[in-house]
Design a protein around this motif. Structure first.
Motif, PDB file in Angstrom:
ATOM      1  N   HIS A 148     -16.303   1.341  10.247  1.00  0.00           N
ATOM      2  CA  HIS A 148     -15.472   1.593   9.071  1.00  0.00           C
ATOM      3  C   HIS A 148     -14.924   3.014   9.082  1.00  0.00           C
ATOM      4  O   HIS A 148     -13.793   3.259   8.638  1.00  0.00           O
ATOM      5  N   GLU A 149     -15.694   3.956   9.591  1.00  0.00           N
ATOM      6  CA  GLU A 149     -15.172   5.318   9.738  1.00  0.00           C
ATOM      7  C   GLU A 149     -14.049   5.347  10.769  1.00  0.00           C
ATOM      8  O   GLU A 149     -13.042   6.040  10.595  1.00  0.00           O
ATOM      9  N   LEU A 150     -14.223   4.584  11.844  1.00  0.00           N
ATOM     10  CA  LEU A 150     -13.168   4.490  12.848  1.00  0.00           C
ATOM     11  C   LEU A 150     -11.888   3.929  12.241  1.00  0.00           C
ATOM     12  O   LEU A 150     -10.783   4.445  12.486  1.00  0.00           O
ATOM     13  N   GLU A 151     -12.020   2.873  11.443  1.00  0.00           N
ATOM     14  CA  GLU A 151     -10.840   2.274  10.812  1.00  0.00           C
ATOM     15  C   GLU A 151     -10.185   3.254   9.836  1.00  0.00           C
ATOM     16  O   GLU A 151      -8.957   3.311   9.735  1.00  0.00           O
ATOM     17  N   LEU A 152     -10.990   4.019   9.127  1.00  0.00           N
ATOM     18  CA  LEU A 152     -10.446   5.028   8.224  1.00  0.00           C
ATOM     19  C   LEU A 152      -9.619   6.048   9.006  1.00  0.00           C
ATOM     20  O   LEU A 152      -8.501   6.405   8.593  1.00  0.00           O
ATOM     21  N   LEU A 153     -10.127   6.501  10.133  1.00  0.00           N
ATOM     22  CA  LEU A 153      -9.391   7.463  10.937  1.00  0.00           C
ATOM     23  C   LEU A 153      -8.091   6.852  11.476  1.00  0.00           C
ATOM     24  O   LEU A 153      -7.057   7.520  11.533  1.00  0.00           O
ATOM     25  N   ARG A 154      -8.133   5.591  11.844  1.00  0.00           N
ATOM     26  CA  ARG A 154      -6.922   4.932  12.336  1.00  0.00           C
ATOM     27  C   ARG A 154      -5.899   4.765  11.206  1.00  0.00           C
ATOM     28  O   ARG A 154      -4.692   4.847  11.439  1.00  0.00           O
ATOM     29  N   ASP A 155      -6.365   4.529   9.997  1.00  0.00           N
ATOM     30  CA  ASP A 155      -5.469   4.335   8.854  1.00  0.00           C
ATOM     31  C   ASP A 155      -4.581   5.545   8.593  1.00  0.00           C
ATOM     32  O   ASP A 155      -3.571   5.432   7.890  1.00  0.00           O
ATOM     33  N   ARG A 156      -4.942   6.704   9.134  1.00  0.00           N
ATOM     34  CA  ARG A 156      -4.148   7.904   8.885  1.00  0.00           C
ATOM     35  C   ARG A 156      -2.815   7.890   9.615  1.00  0.00           C
ATOM     36  O   ARG A 156      -1.929   8.688   9.308  1.00  0.00           O
ATOM     37  N   ASP A 157      -2.657   6.989  10.577  1.00  0.00           N
ATOM     38  CA  ASP A 157      -1.434   6.947  11.377  1.00  0.00           C
ATOM     39  C   ASP A 157      -0.224   6.665  10.487  1.00  0.00           C
ATOM     40  O   ASP A 157      -0.178   5.664   9.771  1.00  0.00           O
ATOM     41  N   ALA A 158       0.764   7.548  10.548  1.00  0.00           N
ATOM     42  CA  ALA A 158       1.927   7.456   9.659  1.00  0.00           C
ATOM     43  C   ALA A 158       2.788   6.235   9.938  1.00  0.00           C
ATOM     44  O   ALA A 158       3.610   5.843   9.100  1.00  0.00           O
ATOM     45  N   ARG A 159       2.624   5.607  11.093  1.00  0.00           N
ATOM     46  CA  ARG A 159       3.444   4.445  11.436  1.00  0.00           C
ATOM     47  C   ARG A 159       2.957   3.164  10.773  1.00  0.00           C
ATOM     48  O   ARG A 159       3.676   2.160  10.760  1.00  0.00           O
ATOM     49  N   MET A 160       1.766   3.202  10.223  1.00  0.00           N
ATOM     50  CA  MET A 160       1.206   1.998   9.607  1.00  0.00           C
ATOM     51  C   MET A 160       1.773   1.803   8.214  1.00  0.00           C
ATOM     52  O   MET A 160       1.854   2.751   7.424  1.00  0.00           O
ATOM     53  N   MET A 161       2.147   0.558   7.906  1.00  0.00           N
ATOM     54  CA  MET A 161       2.503   0.216   6.548  1.00  0.00           C
ATOM     55  C   MET A 161       1.213   0.153   5.716  1.00  0.00           C
ATOM     56  O   MET A 161       0.150  -0.213   6.248  1.00  0.00           O
ATOM     57  N   PRO A 162       1.267   0.491   4.431  1.00  0.00           N
ATOM     58  CA  PRO A 162       0.039   0.462   3.624  1.00  0.00           C
ATOM     59  C   PRO A 162      -0.729  -0.849   3.709  1.00  0.00           C
ATOM     60  O   PRO A 162      -1.971  -0.840   3.775  1.00  0.00           O
ATOM     61  N   TYR A 163      -0.053  -1.991   3.726  1.00  0.00           N
ATOM     62  CA  TYR A 163      -0.761  -3.273   3.754  1.00  0.00           C
ATOM     63  C   TYR A 163      -1.427  -3.544   5.098  1.00  0.00           C
ATOM     64  O   TYR A 163      -2.268  -4.443   5.217  1.00  0.00           O
ATOM     65  N   GLN A 164      -1.066  -2.765   6.132  1.00  0.00           N
ATOM     66  CA  GLN A 164      -1.665  -2.938   7.454  1.00  0.00           C
ATOM     67  C   GLN A 164      -2.972  -2.160   7.603  1.00  0.00           C
ATOM     68  O   GLN A 164      -3.717  -2.391   8.548  1.00  0.00           O
ATOM     69  N   ARG A 165      -3.234  -1.273   6.698  1.00  0.00           N
ATOM     70  CA  ARG A 165      -4.427  -0.435   6.797  1.00  0.00           C
ATOM     71  C   ARG A 165      -5.693  -1.241   6.517  1.00  0.00           C
ATOM     72  O   ARG A 165      -5.710  -2.118   5.663  1.00  0.00           O
ATOM     73  N   TYR A 166      -6.729  -0.898   7.224  1.00  0.00           N
ATOM     74  CA  TYR A 166      -8.028  -1.531   6.994  1.00  0.00           C
ATOM     75  C   TYR A 166      -8.495  -1.268   5.568  1.00  0.00           C
ATOM     76  O   TYR A 166      -9.102  -2.128   4.921  1.00  0.00           O
ATOM     77  N   SER A 167      -8.187  -0.083   5.066  1.00  0.00           N
ATOM     78  CA  SER A 167      -8.619   0.292   3.727  1.00  0.00           C
ATOM     79  C   SER A 167      -7.886  -0.468   2.632  1.00  0.00           C
ATOM     80  O   SER A 167      -8.216  -0.326   1.452  1.00  0.00           O
ATOM     81  N   SER A 168      -6.887  -1.267   2.997  1.00  0.00           N
ATOM     82  CA  SER A 168      -6.165  -2.044   1.983  1.00  0.00           C
ATOM     83  C   SER A 168      -6.812  -3.400   1.714  1.00  0.00           C
ATOM     84  O   SER A 168      -6.410  -4.100   0.781  1.00  0.00           O
ATOM     85  N   TYR A 169      -7.808  -3.783   2.516  1.00  0.00           N
ATOM     86  CA  TYR A 169      -8.473  -5.060   2.270  1.00  0.00           C
ATOM     87  C   TYR A 169      -9.174  -5.025   0.917  1.00  0.00           C
ATOM     88  O   TYR A 169      -9.822  -4.037   0.568  1.00  0.00           O
ATOM     89  N   THR A 170      -9.065  -6.107   0.185  1.00  0.00           N
ATOM     90  CA  THR A 170      -9.603  -6.115  -1.167  1.00  0.00           C
ATOM     91  C   THR A 170     -11.093  -6.409  -1.237  1.00  0.00           C
ATOM     92  O   THR A 170     -11.669  -6.324  -2.321  1.00  0.00           O
ATOM     93  N   HIS A 171     -11.731  -6.753  -0.115  1.00  0.00           N
ATOM     94  CA  HIS A 171     -13.164  -7.023  -0.195  1.00  0.00           C
ATOM     95  C   HIS A 171     -13.956  -5.709  -0.187  1.00  0.00           C
ATOM     96  O   HIS A 171     -14.859  -5.492   0.595  1.00  0.00           O
ATOM     97  N   ALA A 172     -13.511  -4.813  -1.089  1.00  0.00           N
ATOM     98  CA  ALA A 172     -14.253  -3.573  -1.378  1.00  0.00           C
ATOM     99  C   ALA A 172     -14.441  -2.679  -0.159  1.00  0.00           C
ATOM    100  O   ALA A 172     -15.450  -1.995  -0.043  1.00  0.00           O
TER     101      ALA A 172
END
Length: 270
Positions: free
Chosen positions: A31-55
Motif C-alpha cells: 500500500h505504501e508502494l501504491e501511494l508512492l506510485r499515485d504521485r505520478d502526475a500522468r495518472m487520472m484521479p480515478y486511476q489511483r490506488y488511493s481512489s478505491y472506495t474500500h477504505a
C-alpha cells in the motif's frame, strides 16, 4: 491506510527507526508502494490506488494532512460526515468496483467505464452539499499526496524503506508480501548480495519522477519489486489468489506450499 490515524502510524514508525536504527527496520508494504506510485502526475484521479472506495484511504484520514495547509472549519465536518455516509452506501450495496473516491469523473472520456467505474463518491453525496464535497475532496487528496512527495520528510522516509531485510544474526528474510520459488532462486541464492541489490535498485527508482515507469516495465526489476510486496503464495490456501482473488479456508495445499518453501530456503544463502 484503512483507518483515520495512518499518518500517525507512519510517523511513529519513522520515529522508531530514527531512535533505534540498529533495532528497528521499517520495510516497504504494497500500500505504501501504491501511494508512492499515485504521485505520478500522468495518472487520472480515478486511476489511483488511493481512489478505491474500500477504505484504502479512510475518509477521516484526509483531515490529518490539512495541518500543513490550513485549519479545519465547520464545512470540513459537514464534508466528512457526507463522505462517511456515502462510503457506507457503497458498502451496503457492494458497489466497490463501480464507485471511486474522487471529486468527479472525467466527462471528456469514457475510458473509466471500461473498468466498470460509474460513479464518483460525490455523486452519492446529498445534492445540497455536493459542490462543497467536490471542492474539499480535491483539496484533501492533493494535501494527502503532497505530504509524500519526493523531498518531503514523509516522502523521503517511505522512498528509502528497504524492499527486503535480511537479518543475518537470526537467518531470517523479512519481506511484506512473500517470495516465490522463482524469485527466491534467482535473486536470493547469494543471500545478502541479492537483498542489497534489490534494495539498491528500488532506491534508485523510488523518486516520483521514475517510479511509475519502473514498475510498468515487466522485463525490468520493477516487476520483481512489486511481486515481493504482493505475493501471497507462501501461505497455504492462496493458490487461487493471483488468478481469482480467492482464499481457500481448507488449506488443502499445505504440504505442497511447505515443500516448495523449504526447497527454496535450503538453497538461499543466509
Amino acid at each position: 491506510d484503512k483507518g483515520p490515524t495512518s499518518r500517525h502510524t507512519v510517523e511513529f514508525v519513522k520515529n522508531l527507526t530514527t531512535a533505534f536504527p540498529t533495532k528497528v527496520t521499517g520495510i516497504l508494504g504494497n500500500h505504501e508502494l501504491e501511494l508512492l506510485r499515485d504521485r505520478d502526475a500522468r495518472m487520472m484521479p480515478y486511476q489511483r490506488y488511493s481512489s478505491y472506495t474500500h477504505a484504502v484511504v479512510h475518509p477521516g484520514e484526509y483531515h490529518n494532512y490539512l495541518d500543513d495547509v490550513r485549519s479545519l472549519d465547520e464545512k470540513d465536518d459537514i464534508v466528512l460526515d457526507q463522505l462517511y455516509e456515502a462510503v457506507m452506501e457503497v458498502y451496503a450495496f457492494r458497489a466497490h468496483s463501480a464507485v471511486r473516491m474522487v471529486p468527479e469523473l472525467p466527462t471528456a472520456t469514457t475510458h473509466h467505464q471500461h473498468y466498470g467505474i460509474q460513479y464518483a463518491i460525490t455523486d452519492i453525496v446529498d445534492p445540497k452539499h455536493r459542490d462543497l464535497a467536490r471542492e474539499r475532496l480535491e483539496e484533501y487528496q492533493a494535501a494527502y499526496l503532497n505530504a509524500f512527495r519526493s523531498g518531503t520528510d514523509l516522502g523521503d522516509f517511505v522512498e528509502k524503506r528497504p524492499i527486503v531485510h535480511l537479518a543475518e544474526n537470526i537467518s531470517t528474510l523479512f519481506v511484506h508480501g512473500g517470495v516465490s520459488h522463482e524469485i527466491g532462486m534467482q535473486y536470493f541464492a547469494k543471500g545478502k548480495e541479492g537483498a542489497d541489490m534489490l534494495n539498491k535498485v528500488w532506491w534508485e527508482h523510488s523518486h516520483e519522477g521514475k517510479l511509475a515507469d519502473f514498475l510498468s516495465r515487466e522485463d525490468d526489476l520493477g516487476h520483481v519489486v512489486y511481486e515481493l510486496l504482493t505475493y501471497r503464495g507462501n501461505h497455504p490456501g492462496y493458490a487461487n489468489w493471483e488468478t481469482q482473488g480467492e482464499f481457500d479456508d481448507d488449506e488443502s495445499d499445505l504440504d505442497q506450499v511447505c515443500a516448495t518453501l523449504h526447497d527454496m530456503l535450503s538453497k538461499m544463502d543466509g
